[in-house]
Design a protein around this motif. Structure first.
Motif, short mmCIF file in Angstrom:
data_model
loop_
_atom_site.label_atom_id
_atom_site.label_comp_id
_atom_site.label_asym_id
_atom_site.label_seq_id
_atom_site.Cartn_x
_atom_site.Cartn_y
_atom_site.Cartn_z
N THR A 21 -30.50 16.30 5.89
CA THR A 21 -29.07 16.26 6.16
C THR A 21 -28.34 17.38 5.43
N THR A 43 -24.70 16.37 12.28
CA THR A 43 -25.93 15.92 11.61
C THR A 43 -26.47 14.61 12.16
N ALA A 45 -25.45 11.81 11.05
CA ALA A 45 -25.33 10.89 9.92
C ALA A 45 -23.95 10.25 9.91
N SER A 46 -23.79 9.16 9.17
CA SER A 46 -22.48 8.54 9.06
C SER A 46 -21.57 9.41 8.19
N ALA A 49 -22.41 8.95 4.58
CA ALA A 49 -23.61 9.68 4.16
C ALA A 49 -23.31 11.17 4.01
#
Length: 84
Positions: A21, A43, A45-46, A49
């Motif tokens: 990430t 990414t 991702a959250s 994150a």
């Protein structure tokens, strides 16, 4: 012999790039500055994150932030170069 400062900088860069990430974030920020929302989309991702990973990258002094209204934009702080 390699300089101690260069060694320390290289270790930090390798640590920063040791996570997929963070590597995606650094690559994206090499193209343009982005906010957390946009980095999360790039990414996969959250946002939480991504924020966590941005804090780590900032601790290694690889990125910086600037405010634009309510948005906080991240951008790269220094070039990642190969050793001479």
């Amino acid at each position: 012999m390699i300089n101690e400062d260069i060694t320390s900088s290289l270790v930090d860069i390798f640590k920063a790039m040791a996570d997929c990430t963070r590597l995606k974030i650094l690559y994206s920020l090499m193209q343009t500055e982005l906010c957390v929302f946009d980095l999360a989309a790039v990414t996969g991702a959250s946002e939480s994150a991504v924020s966590h990973q941005l804090r780590i990258l900032r601790s290694y002094k690889l990125i910086k932030f600037r405010r634009e209204g309510k948005k906080k934009l991240a951008n790269k702080l220094k070039e990642i170069k190969y050793m001479p």
